[in-house]
Scaffold this active site. Structure first.
Site, PDB file in Angstrom:
ATOM      1  N   GLU A  48       0.824  -1.215   0.000  1.00 32.67           N
ATOM      2  CA  GLU A  48       0.000   0.000   0.000  1.00 32.67           C
ATOM      3  C   GLU A  48       0.856   1.262   0.000  1.00 32.67           C
ATOM      4  OE1 GLU A  48      -3.253   0.444  -0.380  1.00 32.67           O
ATOM      5  OE2 GLU A  48      -3.626  -1.710  -0.483  1.00 32.67           O
ATOM      6  N   ASN A  52       1.001   3.933  -3.023  1.00 36.56           N
ATOM      7  CA  ASN A  52       0.681   5.348  -2.795  1.00 36.56           C
ATOM      8  C   ASN A  52       1.785   6.256  -3.331  1.00 36.56           C
ATOM      9  OD1 ASN A  52      -1.793   4.883  -1.622  1.00 36.56           O
ATOM     10  ND2 ASN A  52      -1.158   5.439   0.448  1.00 36.56           N
ATOM     11  N   ARG A 106      -9.680   4.798  -7.498  1.00 35.24           N
ATOM     12  CA  ARG A 106      -8.964   4.307  -6.322  1.00 35.24           C
ATOM     13  C   ARG A 106      -9.954   4.180  -5.170  1.00 35.24           C
ATOM     14  NH1 ARG A 106      -4.867   2.003  -8.189  1.00 35.24           N
ATOM     15  NH2 ARG A 106      -4.164   1.840  -6.064  1.00 35.24           N
TER      16      ARG A 106
END
Length: 161
Positions: A48, A52, A106
């Site tokens: 993650e 990002n 997203r």
């Protein structure tokens, strides 16, 4: 607690490098003898954080993602850093379902996922300069896990048959 080991890596902000990053960090963290669940948690959170950096920090442009991993006797500390655009409002970005890229469909759950799988998540960002996400996972030692198993009556039950 004393630093046991440390690793640094850097790679281009390409989405195919995300799987490499999570595997490398998990392999390095395995020196602490974590459970399979701990390894899965670390891999998910690193995935993650790297995603990002690539999608939001560099907006799928080119830059470098840097990862520093430090091992202590009771925890692993992972810094995921980019020199991308930074986060304008960290508190807003940490809210579930918030995304700065709705055009990419997203989910806005990146920080929520990191916070779910790690014991601590710290975010330091300067708009226009980049972001550093620090992920901390506490790892129980194998001997303490064995003692907990014995205290619960689980580990040695087979001997009383």
């Amino acid at each position: 607690m004393e630093l046991l080991n440390e690793m640094h890596m850097e790679f281009l902000s390409r989405s195919q490098n995300e799987s490499f990053a999570r595997a490398a960090v998990a392999a390095f963290a395995s020196q602490l003898d974590p459970t399979l669940e701990d390894i899965a948690d670390i891999k998910t959170a690193v995935s993650e954080a790297v995603t990002n950096a690539i999608i939001h920090g560099y907006e799928n442009g080119q830059g470098y993602v840097k990862i520093n991993v430090r091992l202590y006797g009771d925890r692993v500390e992972i810094d995921v850093m980019d020199n991308g655009k930074g986060i304008e409002d960290i508190e807003k970005a940490r809210q579930p379902l918030y995304t700065s890229r709705p055009d990419l469909e997203r989910s806005g759950m990146g920080f929520t996922v990191m916070e779910t799988f790690m014991d601590e998540v710290h975010v330091d960002s300067a708009y226009g300069k980049g972001t550093k996400v620090t992920l901390i996972k506490y790892i129980a030692s194998a001997s303490s896990r064995m003692q907990e198993g014995n205290a619960d009556g689980g580990a040695d039950d087979y001997t009383s048959q």
